[in-house]
Design a protein around this motif. Structure first.
Motif, PDB file in Angstrom:
ATOM      1  N   LEU A 171      -4.703   4.243  -0.489  1.00  0.00           N
ATOM      2  CA  LEU A 171      -4.983   5.026  -1.698  1.00  0.00           C
ATOM      3  C   LEU A 171      -4.482   4.315  -2.950  1.00  0.00           C
ATOM      4  O   LEU A 171      -5.054   4.445  -4.015  1.00  0.00           O
ATOM      5  CB  LEU A 171      -4.312   6.395  -1.572  1.00  0.00           C
ATOM      6  N   ASP A 172      -3.395   3.572  -2.802  1.00  0.00           N
ATOM      7  CA  ASP A 172      -2.842   2.827  -3.936  1.00  0.00           C
ATOM      8  C   ASP A 172      -2.595   1.405  -3.465  1.00  0.00           C
ATOM      9  O   ASP A 172      -2.351   1.183  -2.274  1.00  0.00           O
ATOM     10  CB  ASP A 172      -1.531   3.485  -4.391  1.00  0.00           C
ATOM     11  N   GLY A 173      -2.669   0.449  -4.363  1.00  0.00           N
ATOM     12  CA  GLY A 173      -2.434  -0.942  -3.993  1.00  0.00           C
ATOM     13  C   GLY A 173      -1.699  -1.670  -5.085  1.00  0.00           C
ATOM     14  O   GLY A 173      -1.861  -1.376  -6.271  1.00  0.00           O
ATOM     15  N   ILE A 207       0.866  -1.178   0.000  1.00  0.00           N
ATOM     16  CA  ILE A 207       0.000   0.000   0.000  1.00  0.00           C
ATOM     17  C   ILE A 207       0.903   1.228   0.000  1.00  0.00           C
ATOM     18  O   ILE A 207       1.621   1.465   0.969  1.00  0.00           O
ATOM     19  CB  ILE A 207      -0.901   0.042   1.257  1.00  0.00           C
ATOM     20  N   ASN A 208       0.880   1.966  -1.086  1.00  0.00           N
ATOM     21  CA  ASN A 208       1.735   3.145  -1.150  1.00  0.00           C
ATOM     22  C   ASN A 208       1.107   4.222  -2.024  1.00  0.00           C
ATOM     23  O   ASN A 208       1.187   4.159  -3.230  1.00  0.00           O
ATOM     24  CB  ASN A 208       3.114   2.785  -1.716  1.00  0.00           C
ATOM     25  N   PRO A 209       0.448   5.181  -1.428  1.00  0.00           N
ATOM     26  CA  PRO A 209       0.438   5.493  -0.007  1.00  0.00           C
ATOM     27  C   PRO A 209      -0.768   4.918   0.737  1.00  0.00           C
ATOM     28  O   PRO A 209      -1.847   4.796   0.189  1.00  0.00           O
ATOM     29  CB  PRO A 209       0.331   7.022  -0.010  1.00  0.00           C
ATOM     30  N   LEU A 210      -0.476   4.603   2.026  1.00  0.00           N
ATOM     31  CA  LEU A 210      -1.543   4.458   3.013  1.00  0.00           C
ATOM     32  C   LEU A 210      -1.638   5.853   3.605  1.00  0.00           C
ATOM     33  O   LEU A 210      -0.639   6.363   4.102  1.00  0.00           O
ATOM     34  CB  LEU A 210      -1.131   3.439   4.083  1.00  0.00           C
TER      35      LEU A 210
HETATM   36 MN    MN Z   1       1.793   4.496  -5.410  1.00  0.00          MN
END
Ligand code: MN
Ligand code: GDP
Length: 378
Positions: A204-206, A190-193
């Motif tokens: 927000l991203d996975g 996960i970037n960003p959590l």
């Molecule tokens: Mn990302």
């Protein structure tokens, strides 16, 4: 196998990880409809299997459905790092207070899964790892025990997460571990959590990578495969159950057994050749499979010679020979082929091949040298 962001986040959500409301769209019109349903600001995100989409202009925040449609049109006509954007994710836009990195992967050296977390999320984690490795916390997981509460607290404290979020963070981390474990992932990230302005933790991203060798027990996941980034020859090979990897050289290789295939490539290089591919036709390959392999190798215009190195154990020399003859009739190869068959039914195989226009070899060294010479037009 890589999963798209929207697929990864759907999986995360099943494990209790909060994700933004949203849906994937294949057209700008559809993107606008989703934006209308969601209401308010939305983020339009290109779904391609590469990182750094944000920097490439593949992520845009739209203030209303009209702008969502406009951005979706733009993004759907983009190519990012050579990959066409075929879908966009339309998500409720988040107001970001802080971006955190949270991931689980295999630490091969430690022979254990490892959790990585950093308060410096959002940006390239590789860059953080290279420049300021002290900003990344690493904690190993005992796979038989799973994640313990003290570990989630250690990590939360290690990234200076405000205390009010520790409980939610613990649940997210445990969910991520279950998602990783149950789907045979080699990466769940996960970037960003984010900590949102309204003080919630949201993925927000996975990103998930699934172990190809475990896909047989995840039929739903294997259906998600996006072959856009794979070489067409690799996609074709997969259909026939062949293990094929395209390389840049000019000597096509057809070998049975991964170890023998590696050894064949090594010895080609030793004698000054460059392999055009790695190919393991597998144990007990049928004539049909051999023919498919031949077609795939010859589909590469760089190939100027082929080395066929078969050790007959379960694989039978005569089956391979029949496959070669069938393939030669079908594709009419114009490049020289060097064949070495030893082991089970090697005699029968050689007899079948004696009428064909092939260069035969006894030892692997002999075969490799002949293939290298043939590839150079000797
Ligand atoms: Mn990302
Ligand atoms: P990546 O560039 O491929 O890793 O895509 P990400 O989904 O991680 O998005 C990159 C960056 O875009 C994030 O780190 C955020 O800073 C920003 N971003 C993504 N979604 C939103 C959103 O909903 N709202 C805001 N304000 N920024 C976002």
């Amino acid at each position: 196998m890589k999963l798209h962001e929207y697929q990864s986040k759907q999986i995360f959500s099943r494990y209790g990880i909060p994700i933004p409301k949203g849906r994937v769209a294949a057209s700008a019109n559809e993107a606008r409809q989703i934006a209308e349903e969601l209401g308010g600001r939305v983020v339009i995100k290109s779904q391609v299997l590469v990182g750094g989409r944000g920097k490439a202009g593949g992520i845009k925040v739209a203030k209303d459905p009209q702008e969502a449609e406009q951005f979706a049109t733009q993004i759907l006509s983009m190519e990012i790092k050579g990959l066409p954007v075929r879908k966009v994710l339309v998500d409720e836009a988040a107001a970001i207070e802080q971006e955190i990195y949270l991931g689980i992967t295999n630490d091969r050296a430690a022979k254990k899964p490892v959790i990585m977390a950093s308060a410096a999320g959002g940006v390239d984690i590789e860059e953080v790892a290279a420049k300021t490795p002290e900003k990344i916390i690493k904690v190993h997981i005992n796979p038989l025990v799973g994640i313990k509460d003290y570990q989630t607290r250690d990590i939360a404290s290690g990234i200076d997460l405000p205390r009010e979020h520790w409980r939610a963070f613990g649940e997210i981390l445990k969910g991520l571990w279950q998602a990783y474990l149950e789907n045979d992932a080699t990466l769940a990230e996960i970037n960003p959590l984010i900590i949102s302005k309204d003080n919630r933790l949201i993925a927000l991203d996975g990103k998930m990578l699934i172990d190809d060798n475990a896909l047989f027990r995840h039929s739903q996941l294997s259906e998600m495969r996006d072959t856009d980034e794979d070489a067409p020859s690799e996609v074709e090979a997969r259909k026939y159950g062949l293990t094929f990897i395209k390389l840049d050289g000019n000597i096509g290789c057809m070998v049975n057994g991964a170890g023998l295939a590696m050894a064949s490539m090594d010895i080609l290089k030793f004698f000054g050749g460059e392999p055009a591919n790695f190919l393991d036709i597998g144990g007990g390959a049928s004539a049909e499979k051999v023919a498919a392999a031949m077609r795939i190798i010859l589909g590469d215009p760089n190939v100027s010679a082929i080395l066929i190195n078969i050790f007959g154990g379960i694989t039978r020399g005569d089956e391979v020979a029949k496959g070669l003859i069938a393939a030669m009739e079908e594709v009419k190869p114009k490049v020289p082929m060097v064949v070495r068959i030893v082991g089970t039914n090697a005699e029968e195989g050689r007899a079948i091949l004696s009428s064909a226009n092939l260069i035969t070899a006894e030892t692997l060294a002999d075969a490799a040298q002949k293939a290298v010479a043939a590839s150079k037009g000797a």
